[in-house]
Design a protein around this motif. Structure first.
Motif, short mmCIF file in Angstrom:
data_model
loop_
_atom_site.label_atom_id
_atom_site.label_comp_id
_atom_site.label_asym_id
_atom_site.label_seq_id
_atom_site.Cartn_x
_atom_site.Cartn_y
_atom_site.Cartn_z
N ALA A 195 -40.60 33.69 32.15
CA ALA A 195 -40.70 35.22 31.55
C ALA A 195 -40.42 36.24 32.49
O ALA A 195 -40.13 37.20 32.09
CB ALA A 195 -42.05 35.06 30.90
N VAL A 196 -40.96 36.03 33.82
CA VAL A 196 -40.76 36.94 34.73
C VAL A 196 -39.29 36.99 35.08
O VAL A 196 -38.63 38.33 35.12
CB VAL A 196 -41.65 36.83 35.97
N GLN A 197 -38.79 36.12 35.37
CA GLN A 197 -37.27 36.17 35.64
C GLN A 197 -36.21 36.69 34.41
O GLN A 197 -35.46 37.29 34.69
CB GLN A 197 -36.84 34.78 36.12
N PHE A 198 -36.80 36.44 33.19
CA PHE A 198 -36.02 36.82 32.36
C PHE A 198 -36.31 38.48 32.04
O PHE A 198 -35.85 39.15 31.00
CB PHE A 198 -36.34 36.20 30.73
N ARG A 199 -37.47 38.97 32.64
CA ARG A 199 -37.78 40.24 32.58
C ARG A 199 -38.48 40.52 31.22
O ARG A 199 -38.42 41.69 30.76
CB ARG A 199 -36.61 41.29 32.83
N VAL B 259 -28.60 36.34 27.45
CA VAL B 259 -27.46 36.88 27.79
C VAL B 259 -27.53 37.89 28.85
O VAL B 259 -26.61 37.94 29.78
CB VAL B 259 -26.64 37.44 26.43
N PRO B 260 -28.34 38.90 28.53
CA PRO B 260 -28.53 39.84 29.90
C PRO B 260 -28.98 39.20 31.35
O PRO B 260 -28.43 39.55 32.29
CB PRO B 260 -29.85 40.77 29.39
N ALA B 261 -29.74 38.18 31.30
CA ALA B 261 -29.97 37.38 32.43
C ALA B 261 -28.68 36.94 33.17
O ALA B 261 -28.39 37.05 34.37
CB ALA B 261 -31.31 36.45 32.41
N LEU B 262 -27.92 36.19 32.21
CA LEU B 262 -26.67 35.52 32.60
C LEU B 262 -25.74 36.55 33.13
O LEU B 262 -25.21 36.33 34.10
CB LEU B 262 -26.01 34.71 31.53
N ALA B 263 -25.70 37.68 32.38
CA ALA B 263 -24.72 38.77 32.72
C ALA B 263 -25.14 39.47 34.08
O ALA B 263 -24.26 39.78 34.98
CB ALA B 263 -24.78 40.09 31.74
N ARG B 264 -26.45 39.44 34.50
CA ARG B 264 -26.77 39.72 35.91
C ARG B 264 -26.46 38.80 36.85
O ARG B 264 -26.47 39.05 38.02
CB ARG B 264 -28.40 39.88 35.92
N GLY B 265 -26.03 37.68 36.50
CA GLY B 265 -25.80 36.60 37.42
C GLY B 265 -27.12 35.64 37.72
O GLY B 265 -26.88 34.59 38.65
N ASP B 266 -27.92 35.79 36.96
CA ASP B 266 -29.19 34.99 37.08
C ASP B 266 -28.88 33.70 36.74
O ASP B 266 -28.39 33.25 35.81
CB ASP B 266 -30.49 35.48 36.18
N ARG B 267 -29.73 32.53 37.64
CA ARG B 267 -29.58 31.29 37.29
C ARG B 267 -30.91 30.49 37.70
O ARG B 267 -31.28 30.83 38.90
CB ARG B 267 -28.33 30.56 38.00
N PHE B 268 -31.62 30.09 36.74
CA PHE B 268 -32.89 29.64 36.98
C PHE B 268 -33.54 28.66 36.09
O PHE B 268 -32.91 28.73 34.97
CB PHE B 268 -34.01 30.64 37.50
N ALA B 269 -34.53 28.10 36.40
CA ALA B 269 -35.13 27.08 35.08
C ALA B 269 -35.49 28.07 34.16
O ALA B 269 -36.55 29.05 34.29
CB ALA B 269 -36.41 26.28 35.72
N CYS B 270 -35.15 27.79 32.92
CA CYS B 270 -35.57 28.60 31.90
C CYS B 270 -36.68 28.54 31.09
O CYS B 270 -36.95 29.28 30.09
CB CYS B 270 -34.23 28.55 30.83
N GLY B 271 -37.68 27.49 31.66
CA GLY B 271 -38.89 27.19 31.08
C GLY B 271 -38.96 26.22 29.70
O GLY B 271 -40.08 25.96 29.01
N CYS B 272 -37.56 25.91 29.50
CA CYS B 272 -37.55 24.94 28.28
C CYS B 272 -37.59 23.58 28.53
O CYS B 272 -37.49 23.25 29.83
CB CYS B 272 -36.10 25.13 27.64
N LEU B 273 -38.07 22.50 27.67
CA LEU B 273 -37.85 21.18 27.93
C LEU B 273 -38.43 20.85 29.28
O LEU B 273 -37.84 20.19 30.10
CB LEU B 273 -36.57 20.74 27.75
N PHE B 274 -39.88 21.18 29.36
CA PHE B 274 -40.84 20.44 30.54
C PHE B 274 -40.02 21.20 31.82
O PHE B 274 -40.34 20.80 32.81
CB PHE B 274 -40.83 19.25 30.71
N GLY B 275 -39.38 22.47 31.56
CA GLY B 275 -39.03 23.13 32.89
C GLY B 275 -37.78 22.59 33.57
O GLY B 275 -37.15 22.77 34.61
N GLN B 276 -37.03 21.54 32.71
CA GLN B 276 -36.05 20.62 33.11
C GLN B 276 -34.75 21.39 33.03
O GLN B 276 -33.70 21.12 33.55
CB GLN B 276 -35.87 19.28 32.61
N ALA B 277 -34.52 21.99 31.93
CA ALA B 277 -33.15 22.82 31.63
C ALA B 277 -33.25 24.35 32.43
O ALA B 277 -34.18 24.83 32.85
CB ALA B 277 -33.23 23.37 30.05
N HIS B 278 -31.81 24.50 32.78
CA HIS B 278 -31.48 25.55 33.79
C HIS B 278 -30.70 26.58 32.90
O HIS B 278 -29.60 26.10 32.12
CB HIS B 278 -30.95 25.35 34.96
#
Length: 186
Positions: free
Chosen positions: A45-49, A99-118
């Motif tokens: 949630a912080v990384q997604f702003r 989409v904005p996070a990807l446009a910024r070039g961010d890549r991180f665990a998205c918090g989905c599916l027990f934190g396994q999805a990136h």
């Protein structure tokens, strides 16, 4: 011509039910993951702003909403309508933050599916498919839900297995192939 019409009509109830089952599984797993392990969702949630600082309360609350969405999707028609609307809204919101996070070039665990999805460009595409399914099912229910009979349930379960099983099998195949290539290089 009546054979084609009859075929589409008979597919309606199982297809809509399959969409509901797939969405319920996805939201249920994602929601339980956030409730059980809120740290990953709080960081995301912080990384997604969406949040300025990590909040376990926010992560657990979001997880609870996702679990309630899953339950509503599998409920009787009044709940189903709410579940479809909630699933569509949650999916559209996820597109709006990914989409904005990807446009910024961010890549991180998205918090989905027990934190396994990136986070990747697959993320908003998957969310768009989820939104489309939820909103299509919502439209069907708002204009007159198809009757669900025992045959429709069996057909819906078969469609669900195909929708979830084929991508899972392909993903497993790619993982095995990648591991095999790594072993050959070593």
């Amino acid at each position: 011509m009546s054979v084609i019409t009859t075929s589409w009509e008979s597919l309606g109830a199982p297809a809509v039910l399959a969409v509901r089952i797939v969405l319920a599984l996805l939201f249920g797993v994602a929601g339980v993951g956030k409730v059980v392990r809120p740290g990953s969702a709080a960081r995301a949630a912080v990384q997604f702003r969406v949040m300025r600082k990590e909040s376990t309360v926010f992560a657990v609350g979001l997880g609870a909403v996702e679990v309630l969405t899953a339950v509503a999707l599998l409920g009787p028609p009044p709940l189903t309508v709410a579940g479809c609307a909630m699933a569509g809204a949650l999916s559209l919101c996820f597109i709006a933050i990914s989409v904005p996070a990807l446009a910024r070039g961010d890549r991180f665990a998205c918090g989905c599916l027990f934190g396994q999805a990136h986070l990747s460009w697959v993320t908003p595409v998957r969310a768009a498919a989820m939104a489309a399914g939820a909103l299509a099912a919502l439209a069907v229910y708002l204009t007159g839900a198809p009757a669900v009979h025992a045959g429709a349930v069996a057909d819906a379960l078969g469609l669900t297995v195909l929708v979830i099983g084929l991508p899972a099998a392909f993903g497993t195949y790619l993982t095995v192939q990648s591991a095999h290539k790594e072993r050959r290089r070593a």
